[in-house]
Structures are given as C-alpha cells and as structure tokens.
Scaffold this active site. Structure first.
Site, mmCIF file in Angstrom:
data_model
loop_
_atom_site.group_PDB
_atom_site.id
_atom_site.type_symbol
_atom_site.label_atom_id
_atom_site.label_comp_id
_atom_site.label_asym_id
_atom_site.label_seq_id
_atom_site.Cartn_x
_atom_site.Cartn_y
_atom_site.Cartn_z
ATOM 1 C CE1 TYR A 1 -3.583 -1.823 5.261
ATOM 2 C CE2 TYR A 1 -2.890 0.348 4.523
ATOM 3 C CZ TYR A 1 -3.480 -0.868 4.259
ATOM 4 O OH TYR A 1 -3.974 -1.134 2.996
ATOM 5 C CB SER B 1 -0.878 0.020 1.258
ATOM 6 O OG SER B 1 -1.434 1.306 1.444
HETATM 7 N N1 LIG Z 1 -8.767 -0.095 -1.102
HETATM 8 C C1 LIG Z 1 -7.666 0.614 -0.945
HETATM 9 O O1 LIG Z 1 -7.705 1.864 -0.966
HETATM 10 C C2 LIG Z 1 -6.342 -0.064 -0.759
HETATM 11 C C3 LIG Z 1 -5.192 0.717 -0.919
HETATM 12 C C4 LIG Z 1 -3.954 0.112 -0.773
HETATM 13 C C5 LIG Z 1 -3.861 -1.232 -0.461
HETATM 14 N N2 LIG Z 1 -5.005 -1.957 -0.307
HETATM 15 C C6 LIG Z 1 -4.851 -3.357 0.035
HETATM 16 O O2 LIG Z 1 -5.525 -4.145 -0.917
HETATM 17 C C7 LIG Z 1 -5.905 -5.386 -0.336
HETATM 18 C C8 LIG Z 1 -7.362 -5.688 -0.653
HETATM 19 O O3 LIG Z 1 -8.162 -4.708 -0.020
HETATM 20 P P1 LIG Z 1 -9.593 -4.228 -0.549
HETATM 21 O O4 LIG Z 1 -9.471 -2.791 -0.803
HETATM 22 O O5 LIG Z 1 -10.078 -5.132 -1.617
HETATM 23 O O6 LIG Z 1 -10.434 -4.400 0.795
HETATM 24 P P2 LIG Z 1 -11.733 -5.288 1.120
HETATM 25 O O7 LIG Z 1 -12.054 -4.987 2.527
HETATM 26 O O8 LIG Z 1 -12.768 -5.039 0.076
HETATM 27 O O9 LIG Z 1 -11.212 -6.778 0.945
HETATM 28 C C9 LIG Z 1 -10.387 -7.427 1.872
HETATM 29 C C10 LIG Z 1 -10.809 -8.877 1.950
HETATM 30 O O10 LIG Z 1 -9.897 -9.567 2.832
HETATM 31 C C11 LIG Z 1 -10.669 -10.465 3.613
HETATM 32 N N3 LIG Z 1 -9.978 -10.773 4.861
HETATM 33 C C12 LIG Z 1 -9.795 -9.967 5.930
HETATM 34 N N4 LIG Z 1 -9.163 -10.618 6.916
HETATM 35 C C13 LIG Z 1 -8.943 -11.877 6.457
HETATM 36 C C14 LIG Z 1 -8.335 -13.034 7.030
HETATM 37 N N5 LIG Z 1 -7.837 -13.009 8.272
HETATM 38 N N6 LIG Z 1 -8.286 -14.153 6.289
HETATM 39 C C15 LIG Z 1 -8.811 -14.192 5.044
HETATM 40 N N7 LIG Z 1 -9.396 -13.126 4.458
HETATM 41 C C16 LIG Z 1 -9.462 -11.984 5.157
HETATM 42 C C17 LIG Z 1 -11.969 -9.717 3.877
HETATM 43 O O11 LIG Z 1 -13.011 -10.603 4.289
HETATM 44 C C18 LIG Z 1 -12.224 -9.056 2.532
HETATM 45 O O12 LIG Z 1 -13.015 -9.876 1.704
HETATM 46 C C19 LIG Z 1 -5.593 -5.267 1.157
HETATM 47 O O13 LIG Z 1 -4.372 -5.886 1.438
HETATM 48 C C20 LIG Z 1 -5.465 -3.768 1.354
HETATM 49 O O14 LIG Z 1 -4.644 -3.452 2.445
HETATM 50 C C21 LIG Z 1 -6.234 -1.410 -0.460
#
Ligand SMILES: NC(=O)c1ccc[n+]([C@@H]2O[C@H](COP(=O)([O-])OP(=O)(O)OC[C@H]3O[C@@H](n4cnc5c(N)ncnc54)[C@H](O)[C@@H]3O)[C@@H](O)[C@H]2O)c1
Length: 242
Positions: A150, A138
């Site tokens: 984070y 991220s």
């Molecule tokens: N959305 C953003 O702005 C953003 C920015 C930078 C990085 N990210 C990263 O992208 C990745 C995906 O995030 P997203 O935006 O799709 O969020 P999201 O919340 O839509 O999806 C995350 C998924 O991970 C699952 N999850 C959480 N804990 C878990 C566990 N212990 N075991 C298995 N599954 C688990 C959740 O149930 C969810 O379905 C993450 O690593 C997040 O940190 C997101």
C-alpha cells in the site's frame, strides 16, 4: 454550472461523500465502482442539483476502464473535466507473510488505476484546455509497518500526480493528491480493533476524519478558484504523522 466529474470507488465511504458534495454543487457525476450496487446510487442519493449515473467497472483493468469510458460518452452528460481517482484497497501484512497476490492486487487497484482511468479522459481535457485531476494517496505513503504494498502504491500516486501536473499545467489542467490520515470508513474494518484504537490515541485531533472532511478538500481542488494549486499533496490528518 457545466461541469462533469467521475469518482472512482464512488460507492465507498470517501467516494460517496465526494459524490454527494460534487452533486450538491451542481456537477454531473459518474460514480464508478466494482460493487454492482453503485448502479442504485442515484436512488439512494436524491434531491441534488446535478445528475448522477453509477457505472460498474474494475479500475485495475484497462479494458474495463475503456468500456466504462464508452458508457460515459454514451450517457450524454458532457465530457468529464474532473477525475477523482479514489478507489483503493488494502491487503496488510508483514512482508515475510505477504504473498504475491496481496502485493499484486494492491498495486493494480491503487496505482495502475491512476493510469487506467486518467488515460480515458485526459485527451479531451487537453482539447478543452481545462481539467481537474484529484488523486487519493494516503499518510501510509510515508511507510507504515505491514503496508509495503500500500505504501509503494500510494507513494507512486504522488509521483504520478506531480509528473502529470508538470505535463498538463499549460493546458489549464491541475493534478493534485490528497493524503488522508485515518478516515472513518469500511477500509479500516480490516484493521484489528486494538491496533486501530492505539492509532486513534496517537492522533492529536483525538478522532478519525469524517469522509465529508475529505470531500470538502476534493471540492476545493475541483473548483475554478483552485486553478493555481498544482502538483501539491494536501495532508488531512488531524496533525497525525507516523
Ligand atoms: N479510510 C482511510 O482511513 C483512508 C486513509 C487514507 C487513504 N484512504 C484512501 O481513500 C480511498 C477511498 O477509501 P475509503 O476509505 O472510502 O474505503 P472504502 O473501502 O469505503 O471504499 C473504497 C471503494 O473502492 C471500491 N473499489 C475497490 N476496488 C475497486 C476496483 N478494482 N475497481 C473499482 N472500484 C473498486 C470499493 O468497492 C469501495 O466502494 C482509497 O484510495 C484509500 O486507500 C483511505
């Protein structure tokens, strides 16, 4: 196409877009998520070339990942050659207000998961002399106020990725990280609306990323053509930096 991918957080915003993209390219895909509804994903995503199986597992827990890997081998879709370590959570707070569980849960889900999941499949990739490991970091890895948990985890993801790339390159296995800026998914719901709007105004592109845009980058890194891209951190942030 004879490729099999495993996508953690496969029921979330970015994960689901990645699952769709890889399926459309003919990969067989395992979508792994803590949410039990991940098992229904094959009914929700239809008409794809590859086969899709949803598995419930907690990526922060090594034993749960071991049992997930047993389910993967029993499924008979071939050995996993592509891992997308994407599951992640946030528990934002200034350190003065951050309690131990907020620190612990983020480090476990966002960082321990890298080892817990990768470890299950890396030996078979070495034996096969082929693999693609794609880890979602991220922009917050640079350090963002209210996210010391984070930021530490996501910076750790980069160290993990680079070390793996150097260990595994000789086996034709690449390990790269993707570092998104703000992506339009549910993870942003925990951010107060006014804070989010202020941040969007600072993004030169003037908008959030779409999950599909991150999925396109995953699909490139997973491809045969990307075999010489290794140990990289690819930013996808609309020219936004803290
Ligand atoms: N959305 C953003 O702005 C953003 C920015 C930078 C990085 N990210 C990263 O992208 C990745 C995906 O995030 P997203 O935006 O799709 O969020 P999201 O919340 O839509 O999806 C995350 C998924 O991970 C699952 N999850 C959480 N804990 C878990 C566990 N212990 N075991 C298995 N599954 C688990 C959740 O149930 C969810 O379905 C993450 O690593 C997040 O940190 C997101």
């Amino acid at each position: 196409m004879n490729r099999t991918a495993l996508v953690t957080g496969g029921y979330g915003g970015i994960g689901r877009a990645v699952v769709r993209k890889l399926l459309s390219q003919g990969f067989h895909v395992f979508a792994v998520d803590l949410k039990p509804s991940v098992k229904n994903l094959p009914e929700e995503i239809s008409g794809s070339d590859g086969k899709l199986i949803g598995i419930v597992a907690d990526v922060s827990d090594f034993d749960s990942c071991r049992s997930m890997a047993e389910q993967v081998s029993a499924a008979g879709l071939g050995e996993v050659d592509t891992i997308v370590n994407n599951a992640g959570i946030t528990r934002d707070s200034l350190i003065s207000k951050m309690d131990y569980s907020m620190w612990d849960s983020v480090i476990r889900v966002d960082l321990y998961s890298m080892f817990n999941v990768t470890k299950q499949f890396v030996q078979s990739m070495i034996d096969k002399k082929f693999g693609r490991i794609i880890n979602i970091s991220s922009i917050s890895r640079e350090g963002n106020v209210g996210q010391c948990n984070y930021a530490a985890a996501k910076a750790g993801v980069v160290g993990f990725t680079k070390a793996l790339s150097r260990e595994l390159a000789r086996y034709n296995i690449t390990s790269n990280a993707i570092s998104p800026g703000l992506v339009d998914t549910e993870i942003l719901n925990s951010m107060p609306r006014d804070v989010l709007e202020k941040m969007i105004r600072k993004i030169p592109a003037g908008r959030l990323a779409k999950p599909e845009e991150v999925a396109a980058l995953v699909s490139y890194l997973a491809s045969d053509e990307a075999g010489y891209v290794n140990g990289e951190v690819l930013n996808i942030n609309g020219a936004f930096f803290f």
